[in-house]
Design a protein around this motif. Sequence first.
Motif, PDB file in Angstrom:
ATOM      1  N   GLN A  87     -54.194 -50.226  25.211  1.00  0.00           N
ATOM      2  CA  GLN A  87     -53.016 -49.110  24.774  1.00  0.00           C
ATOM      3  C   GLN A  87     -53.679 -47.734  24.118  1.00  0.00           C
ATOM      4  OE1 GLN A  87     -50.080 -50.848  22.776  1.00  0.00           O
ATOM      5  NE2 GLN A  87     -50.088 -49.353  20.661  1.00  0.00           N
ATOM      6  N   TYR A  91     -50.245 -54.003  19.146  1.00  0.00           N
ATOM      7  CA  TYR A  91     -49.746 -53.542  19.998  1.00  0.00           C
ATOM      8  C   TYR A  91     -48.460 -53.209  20.209  1.00  0.00           C
ATOM      9  CZ  TYR A  91     -54.750 -53.222  20.984  1.00  0.00           C
ATOM     10  OH  TYR A  91     -55.813 -53.096  21.091  1.00  0.00           O
ATOM     11  N   ASP A  92     -47.883 -52.791  21.311  1.00  0.00           N
ATOM     12  CA  ASP A  92     -46.485 -52.615  21.265  1.00  0.00           C
ATOM     13  C   ASP A  92     -45.583 -53.443  22.375  1.00  0.00           C
ATOM     14  OD1 ASP A  92     -47.415 -51.387  23.550  1.00  0.00           O
ATOM     15  OD2 ASP A  92     -46.244 -49.546  22.928  1.00  0.00           O
ATOM     16  N   HIS A  93     -47.057 -54.160  22.767  1.00  0.00           N
ATOM     17  CA  HIS A  93     -46.560 -55.241  24.267  1.00  0.00           C
ATOM     18  C   HIS A  93     -47.414 -56.361  24.246  1.00  0.00           C
ATOM     19  CE1 HIS A  93     -50.007 -52.476  25.796  1.00  0.00           C
ATOM     20  NE2 HIS A  93     -50.233 -53.710  26.900  1.00  0.00           N
ATOM     21  N   PRO A  94     -46.700 -57.701  25.160  1.00  0.00           N
ATOM     22  CA  PRO A  94     -47.905 -58.910  24.903  1.00  0.00           C
ATOM     23  C   PRO A  94     -48.404 -58.637  25.621  1.00  0.00           C
ATOM     24  CG  PRO A  94     -45.588 -59.238  25.422  1.00  0.00           C
ATOM     25  CD  PRO A  94     -45.507 -57.069  25.390  1.00  0.00           C
ATOM     26  N   GLN A 100     -52.080 -65.354  26.256  1.00  0.00           N
ATOM     27  CA  GLN A 100     -51.444 -64.189  25.633  1.00  0.00           C
ATOM     28  C   GLN A 100     -52.314 -64.312  24.688  1.00  0.00           C
ATOM     29  OE1 GLN A 100     -47.270 -64.461  24.076  1.00  0.00           O
ATOM     30  NE2 GLN A 100     -47.286 -62.845  23.205  1.00  0.00           N
TER      31      GLN A 100
END
Length: 240
Positions: free
Chosen positions: A117, A219-222, A229
């Motif tokens: 990111q 974080y804006d996503h997995p 994960q």
Amino acid sequence: MAWDYAELSKMAKANGGPEKLVDLLINSGKRKMFPWLGVAAAVGVATTVVVQKAYKYLSDKKAESNTEMELAKQELIQGIKDYDATHAEVHSDIMNIRKITDNKKEYIDLLLLADEQEDMIDKYLERGEMFVLDDNGIKAECVITQEGDGVYELKNIAVLPDYQRKGYGKSLIEFLFSSYTDCNTMIVGTGDVPSALTFYKKCGFTESHRIKNFFIDNYDHPMFEDGKQLVDMVYLKWER
């Protein structure tokens, strides 16, 4: 006792092999030791510290008994040989590591391999010091920040996928250990996956602490690594 066999291996190569190095340690007094340390001065202050510790360790064993000293001697010799056997040199003669001071975002593709990111990278990139490893082309990079007196954090380290598991990442870390002579503690955060944890432990780091839900909260996503994960950030530390 855990030894930094990477540093001992360098000294062994400069002084005729593991057996020769250990004999020098046993037979040299403290004042006499420094001249032959100069033979491998290029490996840096870290090596001097490691060898001094090894000298003291062997001296203490010798004082206890000849049997203890011989066991300690063989431990060091075998450890160096085992390290060399599993760390075969894979780099070319023109490999170099250089500092990047301008246009760090030129290497964004590499940076994103380790921290996917970009706005997270922006939080440390400018205040950090960046190095790239060039071996017939850029193969790896790292970014390190100073977090306190004698405390540094390895914020980002990445190797191009086709060149991973060839020793480039470890070469960068050993470069940092040798270059930052004022560093008493280096920390690094990573995902809770076996491959990453094993890599850092092989480089001399030990687990320190964890930050729960770091990757979910920041974080804006997995994010996934090795099919798992990422949830908690695992911090490891290396101490001189």
